[in-house]
Design a protein around this motif. Structure first.
Motif, short mmCIF file in Angstrom:
data_model
loop_
_atom_site.label_atom_id
_atom_site.label_comp_id
_atom_site.label_asym_id
_atom_site.label_seq_id
_atom_site.Cartn_x
_atom_site.Cartn_y
_atom_site.Cartn_z
N HIS A 651 12.55 -9.28 -7.66
CA HIS A 651 11.96 -7.98 -7.97
C HIS A 651 10.63 -7.83 -7.24
O HIS A 651 9.84 -8.77 -7.16
CB HIS A 651 11.72 -7.83 -9.47
CG HIS A 651 12.93 -8.07 -10.31
ND1 HIS A 651 13.36 -9.34 -10.63
CD2 HIS A 651 13.80 -7.22 -10.89
CE1 HIS A 651 14.45 -9.25 -11.39
NE2 HIS A 651 14.73 -7.98 -11.55
N SER A 652 10.37 -6.64 -6.74
CA SER A 652 9.09 -6.36 -6.10
C SER A 652 7.98 -6.24 -7.16
O SER A 652 8.27 -5.96 -8.34
CB SER A 652 9.17 -5.06 -5.30
OG SER A 652 10.11 -5.16 -4.26
N PRO A 653 6.72 -6.44 -6.77
CA PRO A 653 5.61 -6.21 -7.71
C PRO A 653 5.64 -4.78 -8.26
O PRO A 653 6.10 -3.85 -7.60
CB PRO A 653 4.37 -6.46 -6.85
CG PRO A 653 4.85 -7.36 -5.75
CD PRO A 653 6.25 -6.93 -5.47
N GLU A 654 5.09 -4.61 -9.45
CA GLU A 654 5.23 -3.35 -10.18
C GLU A 654 4.64 -2.16 -9.45
O GLU A 654 5.18 -1.04 -9.53
CB GLU A 654 4.59 -3.49 -11.57
CG GLU A 654 5.41 -4.27 -12.57
CD GLU A 654 5.43 -5.77 -12.32
OE1 GLU A 654 4.62 -6.25 -11.48
OE2 GLU A 654 6.24 -6.47 -12.94
N GLN A 655 3.54 -2.36 -8.73
CA GLN A 655 2.95 -1.24 -7.99
C GLN A 655 3.95 -0.65 -7.00
O GLN A 655 4.05 0.57 -6.85
CB GLN A 655 1.70 -1.72 -7.25
CG GLN A 655 1.05 -0.63 -6.41
CD GLN A 655 -0.15 -1.15 -5.63
OE1 GLN A 655 -0.52 -2.32 -5.74
NE2 GLN A 655 -0.77 -0.28 -4.84
N TYR A 656 4.70 -1.53 -6.35
CA TYR A 656 5.64 -1.06 -5.33
C TYR A 656 6.96 -0.63 -5.95
O TYR A 656 7.66 0.23 -5.40
CB TYR A 656 5.82 -2.14 -4.28
CG TYR A 656 4.50 -2.53 -3.66
CD1 TYR A 656 3.69 -1.57 -3.06
CD2 TYR A 656 4.02 -3.84 -3.75
CE1 TYR A 656 2.45 -1.90 -2.53
CE2 TYR A 656 2.79 -4.17 -3.22
CZ TYR A 656 2.00 -3.21 -2.62
OH TYR A 656 0.77 -3.52 -2.10
N ARG A 657 7.31 -1.20 -7.11
CA ARG A 657 8.48 -0.68 -7.83
C ARG A 657 8.23 0.76 -8.26
O ARG A 657 9.15 1.58 -8.30
CB ARG A 657 8.78 -1.54 -9.07
CG ARG A 657 9.20 -2.95 -8.75
CD ARG A 657 9.80 -3.64 -9.95
NE ARG A 657 11.15 -3.15 -10.21
CZ ARG A 657 11.99 -3.70 -11.08
NH1 ARG A 657 11.59 -4.74 -11.80
NH2 ARG A 657 13.19 -3.20 -11.27
N THR A 658 6.98 1.06 -8.59
CA THR A 658 6.62 2.43 -8.96
C THR A 658 6.60 3.35 -7.76
O THR A 658 7.26 4.39 -7.73
CB THR A 658 5.23 2.44 -9.63
OG1 THR A 658 5.26 1.63 -10.80
CG2 THR A 658 4.83 3.86 -10.01
N ASN A 659 5.84 2.98 -6.74
CA ASN A 659 5.53 3.91 -5.66
C ASN A 659 6.64 4.07 -4.64
O ASN A 659 6.92 5.20 -4.18
CB ASN A 659 4.26 3.45 -4.93
CG ASN A 659 3.00 3.67 -5.74
OD1 ASN A 659 3.03 4.33 -6.78
ND2 ASN A 659 1.89 3.12 -5.29
N ALA A 660 7.25 2.97 -4.22
CA ALA A 660 8.17 3.04 -3.08
C ALA A 660 9.36 3.97 -3.31
O ALA A 660 9.68 4.78 -2.43
CB ALA A 660 8.66 1.64 -2.71
N PRO A 661 10.04 3.92 -4.46
CA PRO A 661 11.15 4.85 -4.64
C PRO A 661 10.71 6.32 -4.60
O PRO A 661 11.43 7.18 -4.07
CB PRO A 661 11.72 4.48 -6.02
CG PRO A 661 11.27 3.09 -6.27
CD PRO A 661 9.93 3.00 -5.61
N LEU A 662 9.53 6.59 -5.15
CA LEU A 662 9.06 7.97 -5.23
C LEU A 662 8.91 8.60 -3.85
O LEU A 662 9.15 9.80 -3.67
CB LEU A 662 7.71 8.03 -5.96
CG LEU A 662 7.71 7.57 -7.42
CD1 LEU A 662 6.29 7.60 -7.98
CD2 LEU A 662 8.64 8.44 -8.27
N THR A 663 8.50 7.80 -2.87
CA THR A 663 8.29 8.35 -1.53
C THR A 663 9.58 8.86 -0.90
O THR A 663 9.53 9.57 0.11
CB THR A 663 7.67 7.29 -0.60
OG1 THR A 663 8.61 6.22 -0.40
CG2 THR A 663 6.38 6.75 -1.17
#
Length: 691
Positions: A651-663
Motif C-alpha cells: 500500500h502507498s503512504p496515506e498522503q498519496y492514497r488520498t491525492n493520487a487517485p483524485l488527480t
C-alpha cells in the motif's frame, strides 16, 4: 505456504500472529460508534488546513490541522483514522476479555468462555511468566544440543514445524491450487529469514546497516539471556546473519512475486526431490503430516536449490545455532520481561515506536489472532447490528451494478473480454460482518497457568487443521480475518470480497451520516475490493477463481499500458529522504484505490443527495464525498515506520492514497475548482482511466 493472501485495504503492522511476529495489532465495530467519539459534524472544518489550496495538496487541505494537533502516541508508529478505530475496538475487546476472564475459571472445560478467558488470563499472569523465565524453552534447546548430523538437522526442521515451535528454512502449508481451485494442495515457499524483507540483508546504506547492527544486538541479547557467554553469542549472531543473508539472496523480490504465474510451479514430489538431493520430499512431506501427496506447488524453485546446497555446505554446529534462534525469536515475546524488552528494543529501531504497547492490549490482540472466531462471537453479539449488515448488502449491490455499468462503457476493452469481465463480477461472493459458520477450534486445550504452552497448543492446532484439509473439499465459507478487524479483503481464488464487522463504523460508515460521507468512506472500500478482482494480479483469475487467462492479447496489452501509467505516477512520490514509493510493488492497491473511488462516486451520484448536491455545513455533497475519502486516510507516521513500509507494504503512504487517485477524477476538479497552475492539476488527456 502457497496460499493466495488477501488484498488488504491497508496495513498497519501485523494483523495476524505468527511464530516469528515481533509485534501485533487489533481491530473495531459499527453502530455503537455513536458513543465512541463520533463528531457532531461528519466533515469538520476544524480538522482542515484551509490555508492550503485543495488543488495543491488535498490531503493537507482536508487533514492538516488534525495532524498538527494530534501527535503520534508513544506506543504507536503511526496515528490516524484507522488507529483510532482500532483503539476504540481494543477497548471494547478488553471489556469483553476482562469480564470473561473473571468467569472462565468456573466455566466448563473446552467451552468458549473458558478458553477465551483463560488464554487472556494466562497472558496477563506476569508473576507466573516472570517466575518461569525461559524454563519453557529449556527442553527444546537441550534437544537441539544433541543434534550430531545433517539428518538430525533436517529432522529438527520438520519437528519444529509440526510441534508449533517455528518454521525454519522454508515455509510450508496447504491451500487452494490456483489452477484447480476446488482442490487443496501442499505448497512450499521461500523463507528462513527474520528481518521484514530481503533488502534488509542486501542493501548497504546507513539506515540498513543500523538495522543489521540492531538485529545482531538482539540475537546477542537473547542468547546471553539463555546462558551463552557474550563472545559465544556474538559468534552466534554472525552465524545467523550469514545464513540468513545467503537465503535472502536466493529469495525472489516482493515485486517479482506479484505475478502469480511466476510463483505457480507444480512438480511431482519425486521430480522436485531430485532438485534438492539433501531434502527428500518423498520422506519429508509425510513427516510434516502431508501423507499420500504425489504433487507439490513450489513458489520459488531456485530458492530451494540454494537452501539445499547451504544445508550440506554449513557445519552442523552452525545449524544448531540457527535452529535455536528459530525457537528463541518465535517465543521471546511470551517469556519474561527481559526477553520482551530485548524484542522491543529491536522493534524500536525497525519501527520508531517509543514505548511498548501495554500488556493488556498485546494480549487482547493475541487472543483475537488466536481464537478470533470465539472472541468474535462475543464481539458480534454486543456490537454488530443486523441493520448494519443490511445497509452493507444494499451498498454492495449498488456498487456492483455501477462497476458493471463502467465495464460496459470501457472504450479500450473488446466486447469479448467485457463479457468475461461481467461474468466474473456477477460471480463475486460477498461476505459481511462475520462467518455463517463459526470455527470451534476443536481440540485446543487452554491452561490458565501456562501461557507458552497455550501458544504452542494453538500453533499445533493451526498446523494440524491446515494439513488436515488435504483430500477434503475446499471450504469456501472460511474467513481470513476475524470479525472485529478494521479491514477488508479480496480473495482471488474464491473470487470473494469480505468486510468484517469491525470496519463498519465512522469514518467509514455511520447510520446518521449523509450518503456522501458513507459512499466516500465504506463505499470506496467496497469499490476498492471489487476492483482488486481486476487489478494487475486479480485480473489473471477468472470467474471461478482459477488462474487462467481470459483476456484477448490486445485487451491485456491495453490494460498494461494504463497500469504502467499508474506505476509511473506513484514512482515519482518521495516518502523519506530519497526513498520513493515503489509503483510496481503498490500497483494492485493503487489500481484498487483509483477504481474504487470512481465506482463509489458514480454509485453515490445515483442517490438523492448525489443528484441534488446541496450544501451541508458549508460543503456541497460532492465536496463532502471527496473530503470523506481524505479523512479515511488521515494519518501521520514515524520516519522509521515509513521507511519500512516502502520495502514491505503493498500500500502507498496515506498522503498519496488520498491525492493520487483524485488527480485522475474529473469530478474532483469540478468540485474544488482545481485549475491549471495548481500543484495537483493534470491535463484532462493525462488523467489515467482504467476501470
Amino acid at each position: 505456504m502457497k496460499l493466495k493472501l488477501p488484498y488488504y485495504v491497508m496495513l498497519a503492522g501485523s494483523l495476524t500472529l505468527s511464530a516469528n511476529s515481533f509485534a501485533a495489532d487489533g481491530g473495531a465495530s459499527p453502530k455503537a460508534s455513536h458513543k465512541q467519539g463520533v463528531p457532531k459534524k461528519f466533515i469538520d472544518p476544524a480538522n482542515m488546513n484551509t490555508s492550503v489550496k485543495p488543488g495543491d495538496d488535498f490531503f493537507d487541505y482536508a487533514n492538516g490541522n488534525w495532524i498538527k494537533q494530534n501527535a503520534i502516541p508513544a506506543k504507536e508508529t503511526r496515528w490516524g483514522s484507522f488507529n483510532i478505530l482500532r483503539q476504540e475496538n481494543t477497548d471494547k475487546l478488553l471489556g469483553l476479555l476482562n469480564e470473561v476472564s473473571k468467569q472462565s475459571a468456573t466455566q466448563p472445560k473446552g467451552s468458549l468462555k473458558q478458553r477465551v478467558g483463560d488464554l487472556y488470563a494466562s497472558g496477563m499472569d506476569s508473576v507466573n511468566i516472570e517466575k518461569r523465565g525461559y524454563d519453557p524453552l529449556k527442553p527444546d534447546l537441550q534437544r537441539i544440543d544433541k543434534i550430531s548430523s545433517l539428518d538430525d538437522v533436517i529432522n529438527e526442521i520438520t519437528y519444529q514445524r509440526v510441534n508449533g515451535e517455528g518454521s525454519p528454512l522454508f515455509r510450508f502449508g496447504v491451500g487452494q491450487d490456483d489452477k484447480n481451485v476446488n482442490k487443496y494442495v501442499a505448497g512450499l515457499d521461500q523463507g528462513g529469514t527474520s528481518l521484514p524483507d530481503r533488502d534488509y540483508y542486501l542493501k548497504t546504506d546507513a539506515r540498513t546497516k543500523g538495522i543489521q547492527d540492531a538485529y545482531k544486538k538482539y540475537i546477542v541479547a537473547l542468547f546471553t539471556l539463555t546462558g551463552s557467554s557474550n563472545d559465544a553469542a556474538v559468534k552466534n549472531a554472525d552465524v545467523i546473519l550469514g545464513l540468513e543473508t545467503t537465503l535472502a539472496k536466493a529469495q525472489l523480490s516482493r515485486v517479482a512475486m506479484r505475478d502469480p504465474n511466476v510463483t505457480y510451479n507444480k512438480f511431482s514430489v519425486d521430480a522436485f526431490s531430485k532438485t534438492t538431493p539433501h531434502l527428500n520430499w518423498v520422506k519429508l512431506l509425510p513427516q510434516m503430516k502431508a501423507e499420500g501427496q504425489d504433487t507439490v506447488l513450489v513458489g520459488q524453485p531456485a530458492f530451494f536449490k540454494v537452501a539445499d546446497s547451504l544445508l550440506a555446505a554449513t557445519p552442523v554446529d552452525n545449524w544448531k545455532v540457527y535452529l535455536k534462534w528459530s525457537i528463541l525469536k518465535g517465543t521471546a515475546s511470551a517469556l519474561s520481561s527481559s526477553f520482551v524488552n530485548a524484542t522491543f528494543d529491536f522493534n524500536k529501531v525497525l519501527s520508531g515506536q517509543k514505548v511498548q504497547t501495554p500488556r493488556n492490549e498485546r494480549i487482547s490482540a493475541l487472543v483475537d489472532g488466536s481464537l478470533g472466531e470465539l472472541l468474535g462471537q462475543l464481539f458480534v453479539e454486543k456490537y454488530f447490528t443486523p441493520a448494519a449488515k443490511q445497509y452493507m448488502v444494499d451498498l454492495v449491490n449498488n456498487l456492483k451494478g455501477t462497476l458493471g455499468d463502467r465495464i460496459k462503457r470501457l472504450d479500450w476493452m473488446s466486447p469479448e473480454t467485457k463479457e468475461r469481465a461481467l461474468k466474473k463480477l456477477a460471480a463475486f461472493t460477498v461476505k459481511i460482518g462475520y462467518p455463517d459458520k463459526w470455527e470451534k477450534y476443536d481440540g485446543v486445550v487452554i491452561d490458565r497457568n501456562d501461557y507458552v504452552g497455550n501458544l504452542r497448543n494453538l500453533s499445533v492446532w493451526r498446523y494440524n487443521f491446515n494439513v488436515s484439509r488435504l483430500g477434503k473439499p475446499v471450504d469456501k465459507t472460511r474467513w481470513s480475518m476475524t470479525p472485529p478487524t478494521v479491514n477488508a479483503y479480496y480473495n482471488p481464488t474464491n473470487n470473494e470480497i469480505v468486510f468484517p464487522a469491525g470496519i463498519l463504523q465512522f469514518p467509514f460508515f455511520d447510520f446518521k451520516a449523509d450518503d456522501a460521507v458513507n459512499y466516500g468512506g465504506i463505499g470506496a472500500v467496497i469499490g476498492h475490493e471489487m476492483t482488486h478482482g481486476f487489478d494487475d494480479q486479480g485480473r489473471q483469475y477468472d470467474a471461478d477463481g482459477t488462474l487462467r487467462d481470459w483476456w484477448t492479447k490486445t485487451d491485456a496489452d491495453k490494460f498494461k499500458v494504463r497500469a504502467n501509467k499508474v506505476v509511473d505516477q506513484y514512482n515519482a512520490f518521495t516518502v523519506v529522504d530519497t526513498l520513493h514509493v515503489n509503483g510496481k510493488l503498490t500497483l494492485g492497491e493503487n489500481l484498487a484505490d483509483l477504481g474504487g473511488l470512481n465506482v463509489a462516486y458514480e454509485a453515490y451520484k445515483k442517490t438523492k443527495q448525489g443528484q441534488e448536491n446541496k450544501k451541508i455545513d458549508g460543503f456541497t455533497a460532492d465536496q463532502r464525498f471527496f473530503l470523506s475519502w481524505a479523512q479515511v486516510w488521515r494519518s501521520s507516521q514515524r520516519p522509521e515506520a515509513a521507511a519500512q513500509r516502502i520495502l514491505t507494504d503493498p500500500h502507498s503512504p496515506e498522503q498519496y492514497r488520498t491525492n493520487a487517485p483524485l488527480t485522475n477524477i474529473d469530478a474532483w476538479y469540478k468540485a474544488f475548482n482545481v485549475q491549471p497552475g495548481d500543484k495537483m492539476y493534470k491535463k484532462p488527456e493525462d488523467r489515467i482511466k482504467v476501470w
